[in-house]
Design an enzyme around this catalytic site. Structure first.
Site, PDB file in Angstrom:
ATOM      1  N   GLU A 117      -9.590 -27.364  28.676  1.00 28.84           N
ATOM      2  CA  GLU A 117      -8.321 -27.005  28.041  1.00 28.84           C
ATOM      3  C   GLU A 117      -8.557 -26.028  26.902  1.00 28.84           C
ATOM      4  O   GLU A 117      -9.542 -26.132  26.185  1.00 28.84           O
ATOM      5  CB  GLU A 117      -7.676 -28.251  27.422  1.00 28.84           C
ATOM      6  CG  GLU A 117      -7.370 -29.328  28.424  1.00 28.84           C
ATOM      7  CD  GLU A 117      -6.941 -30.629  27.739  1.00 28.84           C
ATOM      8  OE1 GLU A 117      -6.338 -30.550  26.648  1.00 28.84           O
ATOM      9  OE2 GLU A 117      -7.220 -31.695  28.296  1.00 28.84           O
ATOM     10  N   CYS A 150      -7.679 -22.184  20.343  1.00 31.38           N
ATOM     11  CA  CYS A 150      -8.568 -23.327  20.162  1.00 31.38           C
ATOM     12  C   CYS A 150      -9.371 -23.457  21.453  1.00 31.38           C
ATOM     13  O   CYS A 150      -8.800 -23.705  22.515  1.00 31.38           O
ATOM     14  CB  CYS A 150      -7.722 -24.575  19.904  1.00 31.38           C
ATOM     15  SG  CYS A 150      -8.689 -26.090  19.810  1.00 31.38           S
ATOM     16  N   CYS A 189     -17.390 -34.699  26.174  1.00 33.74           N
ATOM     17  CA  CYS A 189     -18.108 -34.752  24.900  1.00 33.74           C
ATOM     18  C   CYS A 189     -18.871 -36.072  24.859  1.00 33.74           C
ATOM     19  O   CYS A 189     -18.439 -37.063  25.441  1.00 33.74           O
ATOM     20  CB  CYS A 189     -17.105 -34.699  23.746  1.00 33.74           C
ATOM     21  SG  CYS A 189     -17.876 -34.698  22.105  1.00 33.74           S
ATOM     22  N   CYS A 240     -16.317 -40.384  19.343  1.00 35.58           N
ATOM     23  CA  CYS A 240     -15.357 -40.726  18.276  1.00 35.58           C
ATOM     24  C   CYS A 240     -14.232 -41.572  18.880  1.00 35.58           C
ATOM     25  O   CYS A 240     -13.675 -41.238  19.925  1.00 35.58           O
ATOM     26  CB  CYS A 240     -14.789 -39.460  17.634  1.00 35.58           C
ATOM     27  SG  CYS A 240     -16.067 -38.425  16.875  1.00 35.58           S
ATOM     28  N   CYS A 267     -10.616 -40.137  19.877  1.00 39.61           N
ATOM     29  CA  CYS A 267     -10.549 -38.854  20.588  1.00 39.61           C
ATOM     30  C   CYS A 267     -10.542 -39.033  22.107  1.00 39.61           C
ATOM     31  O   CYS A 267     -11.356 -39.779  22.653  1.00 39.61           O
ATOM     32  CB  CYS A 267     -11.740 -37.990  20.167  1.00 39.61           C
ATOM     33  SG  CYS A 267     -11.780 -36.393  20.982  1.00 39.61           S
ATOM     34  N   GLY A 292     -15.412 -31.099  23.157  1.00 39.91           N
ATOM     35  CA  GLY A 292     -16.841 -30.844  22.998  1.00 39.91           C
ATOM     36  C   GLY A 292     -17.264 -30.747  21.545  1.00 39.91           C
ATOM     37  O   GLY A 292     -16.451 -30.544  20.652  1.00 39.91           O
ATOM     38  N   GLU A 293     -18.561 -30.915  21.344  1.00 40.03           N
ATOM     39  CA  GLU A 293     -19.140 -30.768  20.006  1.00 40.03           C
ATOM     40  C   GLU A 293     -19.921 -29.449  20.006  1.00 40.03           C
ATOM     41  O   GLU A 293     -20.966 -29.343  20.657  1.00 40.03           O
ATOM     42  CB  GLU A 293     -20.045 -31.975  19.710  1.00 40.03           C
ATOM     43  CG  GLU A 293     -20.985 -31.823  18.528  1.00 40.03           C
ATOM     44  CD  GLU A 293     -20.306 -31.353  17.242  1.00 40.03           C
ATOM     45  OE1 GLU A 293     -19.272 -31.918  16.851  1.00 40.03           O
ATOM     46  OE2 GLU A 293     -20.822 -30.397  16.632  1.00 40.03           O
ATOM     47  N   SER A 339     -15.826 -26.355  14.098  1.00 42.50           N
ATOM     48  CA  SER A 339     -15.638 -27.734  13.642  1.00 42.50           C
ATOM     49  C   SER A 339     -16.711 -28.641  14.235  1.00 42.50           C
ATOM     50  O   SER A 339     -16.970 -28.605  15.436  1.00 42.50           O
ATOM     51  CB  SER A 339     -14.248 -28.210  14.070  1.00 42.50           C
ATOM     52  OG  SER A 339     -14.071 -29.568  13.740  1.00 42.50           O
ATOM     53  N   SER A 389     -15.716 -32.775  10.422  1.00 39.66           N
ATOM     54  CA  SER A 389     -14.845 -33.917  10.717  1.00 39.66           C
ATOM     55  C   SER A 389     -15.378 -35.109   9.949  1.00 39.66           C
ATOM     56  O   SER A 389     -16.348 -35.734  10.348  1.00 39.66           O
ATOM     57  CB  SER A 389     -14.853 -34.207  12.221  1.00 39.66           C
ATOM     58  OG  SER A 389     -14.369 -33.088  12.904  1.00 39.66           O
ATOM     59  N   LEU A 390     -14.738 -35.390   8.838  1.00 38.37           N
ATOM     60  CA  LEU A 390     -15.244 -36.428   7.939  1.00 38.37           C
ATOM     61  C   LEU A 390     -14.569 -37.769   8.248  1.00 38.37           C
ATOM     62  O   LEU A 390     -15.226 -38.747   8.601  1.00 38.37           O
ATOM     63  CB  LEU A 390     -15.001 -35.992   6.492  1.00 38.37           C
ATOM     64  CG  LEU A 390     -15.761 -36.728   5.412  1.00 38.37           C
ATOM     65  CD1 LEU A 390     -17.265 -36.635   5.617  1.00 38.37           C
ATOM     66  CD2 LEU A 390     -15.389 -36.176   4.030  1.00 38.37           C
ATOM     67  N   HIS A 391     -13.274 -37.805   8.100  1.00 35.41           N
ATOM     68  CA  HIS A 391     -12.436 -38.942   8.509  1.00 35.41           C
ATOM     69  C   HIS A 391     -12.666 -40.242   7.750  1.00 35.41           C
ATOM     70  O   HIS A 391     -11.973 -41.235   8.033  1.00 35.41           O
ATOM     71  CB  HIS A 391     -12.554 -39.215  10.015  1.00 35.41           C
ATOM     72  CG  HIS A 391     -12.273 -38.038  10.892  1.00 35.41           C
ATOM     73  ND1 HIS A 391     -11.300 -37.112  10.611  1.00 35.41           N
ATOM     74  CD2 HIS A 391     -12.851 -37.604  12.049  1.00 35.41           C
ATOM     75  CE1 HIS A 391     -11.282 -36.178  11.563  1.00 35.41           C
ATOM     76  NE2 HIS A 391     -12.214 -36.447  12.437  1.00 35.41           N
ATOM     77  N   CYS A 447      -6.368 -33.018  21.972  1.00 33.19           N
ATOM     78  CA  CYS A 447      -7.590 -32.677  22.714  1.00 33.19           C
ATOM     79  C   CYS A 447      -7.842 -33.595  23.886  1.00 33.19           C
ATOM     80  O   CYS A 447      -7.880 -34.812  23.736  1.00 33.19           O
ATOM     81  CB  CYS A 447      -8.820 -32.780  21.816  1.00 33.19           C
ATOM     82  SG  CYS A 447      -8.549 -32.285  20.145  1.00 33.19           S
TER      83      CYS A 447
HETATM   84  N1  SAH Z   1     -16.482 -32.013  18.039  1.00 40.75           N
HETATM   85  C1  SAH Z   1     -15.891 -31.251  16.989  1.00 40.75           C
HETATM   86  C2  SAH Z   1     -14.597 -30.548  17.397  1.00 40.75           C
HETATM   87  C3  SAH Z   1     -13.616 -31.438  18.044  1.00 40.75           C
HETATM   88  S1  SAH Z   1     -12.006 -31.753  17.751  1.00 40.75           S
HETATM   89  C4  SAH Z   1     -15.642 -32.133  15.790  1.00 40.75           C
HETATM   90  O1  SAH Z   1     -15.852 -33.324  15.872  1.00 40.75           O
HETATM   91  O2  SAH Z   1     -15.266 -31.598  14.750  1.00 40.75           O
HETATM   92  C5  SAH Z   1     -11.313 -31.128  16.332  1.00 40.75           C
HETATM   93  C6  SAH Z   1     -10.819 -32.188  15.366  1.00 40.75           C
HETATM   94  O3  SAH Z   1      -9.817 -33.047  15.916  1.00 40.75           O
HETATM   95  C7  SAH Z   1     -11.922 -33.094  14.882  1.00 40.75           C
HETATM   96  O4  SAH Z   1     -11.807 -33.246  13.498  1.00 40.75           O
HETATM   97  C8  SAH Z   1     -11.616 -34.387  15.591  1.00 40.75           C
HETATM   98  O5  SAH Z   1     -12.185 -35.484  14.929  1.00 40.75           O
HETATM   99  C9  SAH Z   1     -10.108 -34.388  15.594  1.00 40.75           C
HETATM  100  N2  SAH Z   1      -9.484 -35.257  16.590  1.00 40.75           N
HETATM  101  C10 SAH Z   1      -9.899 -35.613  17.816  1.00 40.75           C
HETATM  102  N3  SAH Z   1      -9.028 -36.433  18.419  1.00 40.75           N
HETATM  103  C11 SAH Z   1      -8.027 -36.610  17.558  1.00 40.75           C
HETATM  104  C12 SAH Z   1      -6.813 -37.353  17.590  1.00 40.75           C
HETATM  105  N4  SAH Z   1      -6.469 -38.094  18.639  1.00 40.75           N
HETATM  106  N5  SAH Z   1      -5.997 -37.278  16.510  1.00 40.75           N
HETATM  107  C13 SAH Z   1      -6.331 -36.522  15.435  1.00 40.75           C
HETATM  108  N6  SAH Z   1      -7.440 -35.821  15.338  1.00 40.75           N
HETATM  109  C14 SAH Z   1      -8.300 -35.852  16.385  1.00 40.75           C
END
Ligand code: SAH
Length: 343
Positions: free
Chosen positions: A90, A103, A110, A114, A117, A157-158, A189, A212-214, A331
């Site tokens: 996608e 994007c 991946c 996480c 995701c 993907g990462e 990212s 991506s800290l979260h 995603c």
């Molecule tokens: N692998 C990379 C890029 C992937 S996605 C990474 O981890 O950064 C881009 C961003 O979307 C990341 O910050 C990821 O954690 C976030 N993301 C993925 N699924 C999500 C969801 N369901 N809701 C909100 N953010 C999400």
């Protein structure tokens, strides 16, 4: 047969020389491709025998459009694309005031795992080649009928788990003979592969780094991101400081807000403390709810409060505007629902 898009200018020049052709042809070939001509036969300034040689050694493969879903709300277009081996990926085109942004995906699936995701649920199928990542941008230009001026590597993907191909792609889109998209218009990212962030800082590429800290603590982060078992937040922040020093670029921290998991006022305060003094910007992303898990979006009020606490502490924060909410744009959701329907 090789995909010419996986070659850069230098590599094509070498190939031409090895095949008794003038290396300046490489420039002509790429200039056609970037004009949207994807067939050697249509490249008017190439001699017939070169076209034949090219045809018998290369193809120009751009991922095929299976479907395009357009948002009626904001013009976001989600493309479901098919690769040569049948795998689906996608890419999303978003229309911002500052230009069209794509994007892109960097892997099929991946393996980072996480919890919130959708892209990672069935693991990683394979890496995308640099040409397949580039092909998404070329296809987007065609679908949109306008120049794509910004790229975010935030699809499935990462990116740093596919390091070499991603770096090659970054150089290609940035090249003057190519799409000439400035590094400042590109954001990569990552979930935080520490050694690879270090490598990236040494590439001489000045793309914006997004982490991506979260979560503000390792303990909390481990609950939602398996990668946190491998690298600590303090190691990540050290790499960020190094990246900022080398590139002079502000780092972005992505923080997906999940109800009752990481969205309390205490979380916001601890996050402010953690990031104090780092040249950064926090991107708050209200979590996109997916049916495969039970993570819920924080309320509007909670999101606003969270942002306010960061701002009061002197940390720049914005809430990511949701794009294409009417087209299932989170995603990995599109690919998954398509594969399910087929099965
Ligand atoms: N692998 C990379 C890029 C992937 S996605 C990474 O981890 O950064 C881009 C961003 O979307 C990341 O910050 C990821 O954690 C976030 N993301 C993925 N699924 C999500 C969801 N369901 N809701 C909100 N953010 C999400």
């Amino acid at each position: 047969m090789k995909n010419l898009l996986d070659y850069n200018m230098e590599e094509l020049m070498v190939w031409l020389k090895e095949n008794s052709e003038s290396s300046f042809r490489a420039k002509q070939i790429f200039s056609w491709i970037y004009k949207g001509i994807f067939s050697f036969d249509e490249m008017k300034n190439l001699p017939k025998n070169l076209k034949e040689k090219l045809n018998s050694n290369f193809k120009i493969y751009i991922p095929e459009v299976v479907d395009v879903y357009s948002s009626n709300l904001d013009g976001t277009k989600k493309m479901l694309l098919k690769l040569e081996d049948g795998n689906l990926i996608e890419s999303v085109i978003m229309k911002y005031k500052h230009g069209n942004t794509i994007c892109v995906s960097t892997q099929v699936g991946c393996r980072m795992g996480c919890k919130f995701c959708a892209s990672t649920i069935e693991g990683r199928v394979r890496n995308l080649t640099s040409g397949e990542i580039l092909g998404q941008v070329l296809r987007a230009g065609e679908v949109e009928g306008e120049r794509i001026s910004n790229i975010v590597l935030m699809g499935s993907g990462e990116p740093l788990d596919n390091y070499d191909n991603v770096v090659k792609f970054l150089r290609e889109v940035n090249a003057e003979y190519g799409l000439n998209i400035g590094q400042r218009h590109i954001t990569l990212s990552t979930c935080g592969l520490v050694p690879k962030i270090r490598d990236l800082s040494n590439e001489g590429l000045n793309v914006t780094l997004a982490i991506s800290l979260h979560a503000f603590s390792d303990e909390k982060r481990r609950e939602i991101m398996p990668i946190a078992n491998k690298y600590s937040i303090s190691e990540i922040l050290e790499e960020c400081r190094n990246y900022i020093e080398k590139t002079n670029r502000r780092v972005t921290f992505e923080y997906s807000l999940v109800k009752d998991i990481n969205d309390s006022k205490e979380d916001a305060k601890a996050l402010s403390k953690l990031l104090k003094g780092i040249l950064c910007h926090v991107n708050l992303i209200p979590v996109n709810e997916i049916k495969e898990n039970s993570f819920k979006r924080s309320s509007e009020k909670t999101i606003e409060d969270f942002a306010q606490i960061l701002k009061s502490a002197g940390i720049e924060a914005t809430v990511r505007r949701e794009m294409g909410s009417d087209i299932n744009a989170a995603c990995g959701q599109l690919r998954r629902s398509y594969m399910k329907n087929k099965a």
